[in-house]
Design a protein around this motif. Structure first.
Motif, mmCIF file in Angstrom:
data_model
loop_
_atom_site.group_PDB
_atom_site.id
_atom_site.type_symbol
_atom_site.label_atom_id
_atom_site.label_comp_id
_atom_site.label_asym_id
_atom_site.label_seq_id
_atom_site.Cartn_x
_atom_site.Cartn_y
_atom_site.Cartn_z
ATOM 1 N N THR A 205 -1.395 -3.082 3.234
ATOM 2 C CA THR A 205 -2.692 -2.776 3.838
ATOM 3 C C THR A 205 -2.842 -1.273 4.042
ATOM 4 O OG1 THR A 205 -2.563 -4.899 4.980
ATOM 5 C CG2 THR A 205 -4.220 -3.342 5.754
ATOM 6 N N VAL A 206 -4.066 -0.791 3.815
ATOM 7 C CA VAL A 206 -4.408 0.615 4.047
ATOM 8 C C VAL A 206 -5.310 0.676 5.267
ATOM 9 C CG1 VAL A 206 -5.542 2.664 3.115
ATOM 10 C CG2 VAL A 206 -4.213 1.184 1.606
ATOM 11 N N TYR A 207 -5.014 1.623 6.165
ATOM 12 C CA TYR A 207 -5.777 1.741 7.402
ATOM 13 C C TYR A 207 -6.509 3.078 7.468
ATOM 14 C CZ TYR A 207 -2.944 -2.206 8.951
ATOM 15 O OH TYR A 207 -2.334 -3.425 9.042
ATOM 16 N N SER A 208 -7.673 3.033 8.136
ATOM 17 C CA SER A 208 -8.421 4.246 8.481
ATOM 18 C C SER A 208 -8.515 4.245 9.987
ATOM 19 C CB SER A 208 -9.811 4.231 7.839
ATOM 20 O OG SER A 208 -10.535 5.386 8.214
ATOM 21 N N GLY A 209 -7.639 5.026 10.620
ATOM 22 C CA GLY A 209 -7.504 4.913 12.061
ATOM 23 C C GLY A 209 -6.831 3.597 12.396
ATOM 24 N N ASN A 210 -7.476 2.772 13.225
ATOM 25 C CA ASN A 210 -6.937 1.463 13.576
ATOM 26 C C ASN A 210 -7.591 0.333 12.800
ATOM 27 O OD1 ASN A 210 -5.206 2.561 15.521
ATOM 28 N ND2 ASN A 210 -6.828 2.561 17.071
ATOM 29 N N LYS A 211 -8.472 0.695 11.869
ATOM 30 C CA LYS A 211 -9.213 -0.316 11.127
ATOM 31 C C LYS A 211 -8.692 -0.452 9.704
ATOM 32 C CE LYS A 211 -13.531 0.278 13.741
ATOM 33 N NZ LYS A 211 -14.983 0.573 13.635
ATOM 34 N N THR A 212 -8.714 -1.684 9.215
ATOM 35 C CA THR A 212 -8.313 -1.952 7.834
ATOM 36 C C THR A 212 -9.391 -1.438 6.894
ATOM 37 O OG1 THR A 212 -7.114 -3.930 8.517
ATOM 38 C CG2 THR A 212 -7.665 -3.727 6.183
ATOM 39 N N SER A 213 -8.996 -0.589 5.943
ATOM 40 C CA SER A 213 -9.972 -0.013 5.016
ATOM 41 C C SER A 213 -9.759 -0.462 3.575
ATOM 42 C CB SER A 213 -9.921 1.519 5.079
ATOM 43 O OG SER A 213 -8.643 1.998 4.690
ATOM 44 N N GLY A 214 -8.637 -1.097 3.278
ATOM 45 C CA GLY A 214 -8.373 -1.534 1.926
ATOM 46 C C GLY A 214 -6.939 -1.976 1.753
ATOM 47 N N VAL A 215 -6.535 -2.199 0.514
ATOM 48 C CA VAL A 215 -5.151 -2.539 0.192
ATOM 49 C C VAL A 215 -4.726 -1.768 -1.050
ATOM 50 C CG1 VAL A 215 -5.241 -4.869 1.182
ATOM 51 C CG2 VAL A 215 -5.827 -4.514 -1.227
ATOM 52 N N LYS A 216 -3.429 -1.589 -1.166
ATOM 53 C CA LYS A 216 -2.846 -1.011 -2.372
ATOM 54 C C LYS A 216 -2.070 -2.107 -3.094
ATOM 55 C CE LYS A 216 -2.332 3.810 -0.881
ATOM 56 N NZ LYS A 216 -1.367 4.911 -0.577
ATOM 57 N N LEU A 217 -2.343 -2.267 -4.366
ATOM 58 C CA LEU A 217 -1.643 -3.241 -5.192
ATOM 59 C C LEU A 217 -0.653 -2.518 -6.094
ATOM 60 C CD1 LEU A 217 -4.681 -5.471 -6.244
ATOM 61 C CD2 LEU A 217 -3.031 -5.925 -4.416
ATOM 62 N N TYR A 218 0.571 -2.984 -6.145
ATOM 63 C CA TYR A 218 1.623 -2.331 -6.925
ATOM 64 C C TYR A 218 2.091 -3.259 -8.049
ATOM 65 C CZ TYR A 218 1.935 0.844 -2.916
ATOM 66 O OH TYR A 218 1.645 1.738 -1.927
ATOM 67 N N THR A 219 2.369 -2.650 -9.169
ATOM 68 C CA THR A 219 2.941 -3.372 -10.306
ATOM 69 C C THR A 219 4.198 -2.657 -10.761
ATOM 70 O OG1 THR A 219 0.753 -4.093 -11.055
ATOM 71 C CG2 THR A 219 2.548 -4.218 -12.645
ATOM 72 N N SER B 60 -3.691 8.257 3.342
ATOM 73 C CA SER B 60 -3.565 6.832 3.041
ATOM 74 C C SER B 60 -4.194 6.468 1.709
ATOM 75 C CB SER B 60 -4.212 6.001 4.158
ATOM 76 O OG SER B 60 -5.611 6.293 4.244
ATOM 77 N N LYS B 61 -5.014 7.358 1.152
ATOM 78 C CA LYS B 61 -5.662 7.097 -0.124
ATOM 79 C C LYS B 61 -4.909 7.703 -1.305
ATOM 80 C CE LYS B 61 -10.344 6.486 1.696
ATOM 81 N NZ LYS B 61 -11.776 6.880 1.575
ATOM 82 N N GLU B 62 -3.743 8.254 -1.038
ATOM 83 C CA GLU B 62 -2.938 8.793 -2.133
ATOM 84 C C GLU B 62 -2.397 7.656 -2.985
ATOM 85 O OE1 GLU B 62 0.584 12.076 -2.780
ATOM 86 O OE2 GLU B 62 0.830 10.610 -1.161
ATOM 87 N N VAL B 63 -2.487 7.804 -4.289
ATOM 88 C CA VAL B 63 -1.978 6.801 -5.223
ATOM 89 C C VAL B 63 -1.069 7.488 -6.238
ATOM 90 C CG1 VAL B 63 -3.818 5.114 -4.993
ATOM 91 C CG2 VAL B 63 -4.141 7.055 -6.522
ATOM 92 N N LYS B 64 -0.068 6.742 -6.712
ATOM 93 C CA LYS B 64 0.925 7.324 -7.614
ATOM 94 C C LYS B 64 1.193 6.385 -8.782
ATOM 95 C CE LYS B 64 3.328 9.598 -3.762
ATOM 96 N NZ LYS B 64 4.627 9.727 -3.030
ATOM 97 N N THR B 65 1.540 6.994 -9.901
ATOM 98 C CA THR B 65 2.038 6.272 -11.057
ATOM 99 C C THR B 65 3.350 6.932 -11.448
ATOM 100 O OG1 THR B 65 -0.238 5.857 -11.787
ATOM 101 C CG2 THR B 65 1.524 5.469 -13.392
#
Length: 504
Positions: free
Chosen positions: A84-98, A452-457
């Motif tokens: 789960t990805v949070y913005s402050g105390n609120k859920t803002s999205g999810v990160k899916l990993y493969t 929290s919005k950083e993504v990596k490959t």
């Protein structure tokens, strides 16, 4: 895969999400799962976390969920994960990993290139700018080969380096990298300057074990070894490249041995039984009482025999019955006194620490067993310093800081030869060891976004598989060489990609 996480996602009032708990328990016993079932689990997780779907509620915060896959799809997927990805105390999205992985190969043309990795990242995230980062690990102190024999070691010195702006796959880390040494040293290592004495003490204990009572055998094995290993006059090494003697000598003997220390030296090399110890001490104590000898001893000696000798100066000697475990304890005290002074002489003489820092280790007011344990810790520290000073040739300022760190660690921690000590270091100090070697682990990552919005490959190359539930095809050439000089390493290839799903 946790059953509790699955249970949380079972919302019986929604027919779409009805899932038999019995079936979940059945799957939980499997080693891995099909890709379709795994995607279904991650979908349930995502819906349960989505605040825009109030009909699907998750009671509280869910832990990240990782599920093993069977690797039967075209991408050879080994893991799928979600968090789960949070913005402050609120859920803002999810990160899916493969996580996908392939078997070992030494053919560098089959590796994913930096451009390939960037394209894969941009395809998922449409980022205008990306950053690259590299990672490499080298075993500076690996197994030795000589005359077709392999000597396995429990000691290791791993150099870990990270740097920005990667230019190509398997590039050598630049001198601008951040570097650290992860050092684990086992007492008795074949490449240690103390190895020959270790073997000597091992032979001694085996030889005399059957002649001693069980209790004394335990005492002798525990104490004679740790007090004996430091007193051999080592020969200097001919060259750093010698396969077996990777270290030069580390001599800590002193020239100011008093009577009790010289007695310890004689006894540790000659006694083979409890009776030998008792008879030897009886002769010495009798000579002291009768005034036949008035030996010189250091004023800070703390052994029972030293105190007896000091009393003889005033002709007031206490009774000393040499029965039971008293002779063994007296021998132990002689060794403790000797080794403590050796440590002070070496560590303080080399300006690696001060007496104040050693106060905990030199305390004679604690029980004898605790004194032994503290001296044992210092012995381990000397083994580690031997690695750093003679094998790595680290400068004094690095050795000084590292010594303080190790001393501080052992003040509050138990003796542990498996503990890995870490030392931050400049790459230039160790580049000689790794610049011509192949890393056992190498990775590069492409990233975009922040926080929290950083993504990596990322691409990982490793000499061992990073997943443990899948078998690989090992049909690769075993003795490839580069210019006929060194073996070409085969790497397992692992790709980790990330997708960000926003709920807003």
């Amino acid at each position: 895969l946790f059953q509790d996480d699955i249970s949380v996602l079972l919302v019986e009032k929604e027919e779409l999400l009805i899932f038999s708990l019995t079936k979940a328990e059945h799957y939980n016993k499997e080693l891995f799962y099909s890709l379709s079932f795994t995607r279904q689990l991650l979908s349930w997780y995502t819906m349960a976390q989505n605040p825009n779907m109030p009909q699907v509620e998750a009671p509280g915060t869910l832990h990240p969920l990782w599920v093993r896959c069977d690797k039967l799809d075209l991408c050879a997927t080994a893991w799928l994960g979600v968090e789960t990805v949070y913005s402050g105390n609120k859920t803002s999205g999810v990160k899916l990993y493969t996580v996908s992985c392939k078997g070992p190969t030494g053919d560098e043309t089959s590796f994913t290139t930096l451009d390939d990795l960037k394209q894969e990242h941009e395809k998922r995230h449409h980022a205008s700018t990306v950053a690259t980062k590299g990672y490499a690990q080298y075993n500076l102190f690996c197994s030795l080969k000589e005359e077709s024999m392999m000597f396995e070691s429990q000691s290791s010195v791993i150099a870990s380096l990270t740097w920005n702006n990667v230019e190509k796959v398997l590039e050598c880390p630049p001198l601008s990298s951040k570097a650290s040494l992860n050092i684990k040293v086992a007492v008795g290592d074949i490449r240690s300057p103390l190895y020959q004495t270790y073997k000597e003490m091992e032979f001694l204990l085996v030889s005399v074990g059957n002649k001693l009572c069980f209790l004394y055998s335990v005492i002798l094995m525990l104490y004679l070894y740790y007090f004996g290993v430091l007193f051999l006059d080592f020969q200097k090494q001919k060259a750093k490249t010698d396969a077996i003697a990777a270290f030069s000598s580390m001599v800590i003997e002193r020239g100011d041995l008093d009577f009790t220390e010289q007695l310890w030296e004689k006894m540790r090399k000659s006694v083979t039984s409890y009776q030998d110890v008792t008879e030897c001490l009886k002769i010495v104590v009798k000579a002291v009482k009768l005034g036949k000898i008035k030996p010189w001893i250091h004023k800070d000696s703390n052994s029972t025999l030293s105190k007896l000798i000091l009393q003889s100066y005033q002709q007031q000697i206490d009774a000393m019955p040499l029965t039971g475990l008293t002779p063994a304890n007296m021998l132990l005290e002689l060794g403790l006194d000797k080794i403590r002074k050796d440590f002070i002489n070496y560590l303080v003489g080399k300006e690696l620490t001060t007496l104040n820092y050693l106060r905990y280790y030199l305390d004679t007011e604690v029980e004898l067993q605790e004194q032994v344990m503290r001296v044992r810790k210092l012995h381990h520290l000397l083994e580690i310093l031997g690695t750093c000073s003679t094998f790595l040739s680290l400068p004094h300022d690095r050795l000084f800081l590292f010594t303080q760190s190790c001393l501080q660690y052992y003040k509050t921690s138990n003796y542990d030869e498996d503990h890995v000590f870490q030392l931050q270091i400049k790459p230039a100090l160790i580049s000689y060891f790794y610049e011509k070697e192949q890393p056992f682990s190498w990775a590069m990552e492409v990233s975009s976004g922040q926080g929290s919005k950083e993504v990596k490959t990322a691409l990982y190359l490793s000499d061992k598989p990073l997943v443990d539930h899948i078998s690989f095809d090992l049909d690769v050439p075993l003795d490839e060489s580069v210019n006929g000089e060194s073996e070409k390493m085969s790497y397992y290839r692992t790709m980790v990609s990330c997708s960000l799903i926003s709920f807003t």
